[in-house]
Design an enzyme around this catalytic site. Structure first.
Site, PDB file in Angstrom:
ATOM      1  CG  HIS A  16      -2.076   1.028   0.843  1.00 40.64           C
ATOM      2  ND1 HIS A  16      -1.869   2.397   1.565  1.00 40.64           N
ATOM      3  CD2 HIS A  16      -3.180   1.068   0.579  1.00 40.64           C
ATOM      4  CE1 HIS A  16      -2.714   3.185   1.332  1.00 40.64           C
ATOM      5  NE2 HIS A  16      -3.739   2.290   0.825  1.00 40.64           N
ATOM      6  N   GLY A  69      -6.865   9.271  -0.739  1.00 41.78           N
ATOM      7  CA  GLY A  69      -7.353  10.362   0.465  1.00 41.78           C
ATOM      8  C   GLY A  69      -7.375  11.663   0.088  1.00 41.78           C
ATOM      9  CD  GLU A 105      -5.177   1.873  -3.252  1.00 42.88           C
ATOM     10  OE1 GLU A 105      -6.247   2.006  -2.877  1.00 42.88           O
ATOM     11  OE2 GLU A 105      -4.262   1.856  -2.388  1.00 42.88           O
ATOM     12  N   GLY A 162     -10.843   3.425   1.028  1.00 41.46           N
ATOM     13  CA  GLY A 162     -10.374   3.895   2.235  1.00 41.46           C
ATOM     14  C   GLY A 162     -11.363   4.540   3.212  1.00 41.46           C
ATOM     15  N   GLY A 163     -11.380   5.909   3.087  1.00 41.13           N
ATOM     16  CA  GLY A 163     -12.215   6.812   3.588  1.00 41.13           C
ATOM     17  C   GLY A 163     -13.860   6.220   3.559  1.00 41.13           C
TER      18      GLY A 163
HETATM   19  P1  PGA Z   1      -9.037   6.532  -0.070  1.00 41.49           P
HETATM   20  O1  PGA Z   1      -7.841   5.465   0.340  1.00 41.49           O
HETATM   21  O2  PGA Z   1     -10.198   5.806  -0.635  1.00 41.49           O
HETATM   22  O3  PGA Z   1      -9.352   7.229   1.305  1.00 41.49           O
HETATM   23  O4  PGA Z   1      -8.409   7.645  -1.158  1.00 41.49           O
HETATM   24  C1  PGA Z   1      -7.787   4.400  -0.509  1.00 41.49           C
HETATM   25  C2  PGA Z   1      -6.527   3.337   0.000  1.00 41.49           C
HETATM   26  O5  PGA Z   1      -5.875   3.892   0.525  1.00 41.49           O
HETATM   27  O6  PGA Z   1      -6.725   1.990  -0.387  1.00 41.49           O
END
Ligand code: PGA
Length: 233
Positions: free
Chosen positions: A85, A159, A153, A216-217
């Site tokens: 990650h 984020g 990603e 994530g969030g």
């Molecule tokens: P996010 O994070 O959806 O908050 O952008 C994605 C992740 O870290 O896998």
């Protein structure tokens, strides 16, 4: 059928996880749902929801204080682990070689590794997105890996509340699918991750070679996560 994975990062409580599992149990979906909470919550009875770790040690056992091995994660009943990650690369210095070693440990322990790759903003601006992806796939996937998932990603979008355009995601996923096919891993699921939410999930998952999302969030609360899962069949 899509794969929807939630990465809780350094968030949540056991109570929140149980609440999420109860809420997810009630929804009607054929999608595969995975939650990657902190290690302390992995030994939870999660019913049809799969659990995964967010990282594993590069070692199997020994004097590595603070580490948790793939085997320990499997021992808890979890079946997946993220490896590589962007936050582990950024804050723990994980390299592609480390990610490959961790993916090998995961497979040996019976886990399915979700191998994360993606470019930084500097790399994107320098036109290196495809190079970084190709190098990531070449260097992170163990030889003859029997099963794994790739998560693309874009690191600059994690984020940040911003995502690449529909066309950019289409191009990168097409490229990843072609590269995996060339490497002999044609059937590998490819997830998109970074700033996925209830508003953009269906559109993103309609793109060819997007087999699911890593969230994530928006995976922390049932009210945010469930609409993502039910936005696709
Ligand atoms: P996010 O994070 O959806 O908050 O952008 C994605 C992740 O870290 O896998």
């Amino acid at each position: 059928m899509k794969i929807i994975a939630g990465n809780w990062k350094l968030n949540g409580t056991l109570h929140a996880l149980r609440h999420m599992i109860d809420a997810l149990d009630k929804i009607d979906t054929q999608n595969t749902i995975i939650i990657c909470p902190p290690y302390t919550m992995l030994c939870t009875d999660s019913g049809r929801i799969s659990l995964g770790a967010q990282d594993i040690s590069i070692h199997s056992n020994g004097a590595y204080t603070g580490d948790v091995s793939a085997q320990m994660v499997a021992d808890c009943g979890a079946t997946y682990t993220l490896v590589g990650h962007s936050e582990c690369r950024q804050y723990h210095g994980d390299t592609n070689a480390d990610v490959r070693a961790k993916a090998s440990h995961a497979i040996a322990a019976g886990l399915t590794p979700i191998i994360c790759i993606g470019e930084t903003m500097d790399e994107k601006n320098a036109g290196q997105t495809m190079t970084v992806i190709e190098q990531g796939l070449g260097e992170c996937i163990p030889d003859h890996a029997p099963r794994f998932i790739v998560a693309y990603e874009p690191r600059w979008a994690i984020g940040a509340g911003i995502t690449p355009t529909h066309d950019e995601i289409a191009q990168t996923h097409q490229f990843i699918a072609e590269t995996l096919t060339r490497m002999g891993f044609a059937q590998t699921p490819i997830l998109y991750g970074a700033s996925v939410n209830a508003h953009n999930a269906a559109d993103i998952m309609s793109i060819p070679h997007v087999d699911g999302v890593l969230v994530g969030g928006a995976s922390l609360k049932p009210d945010d996560f469930i609409p993502i899962i039910t936005s696709v069949k």
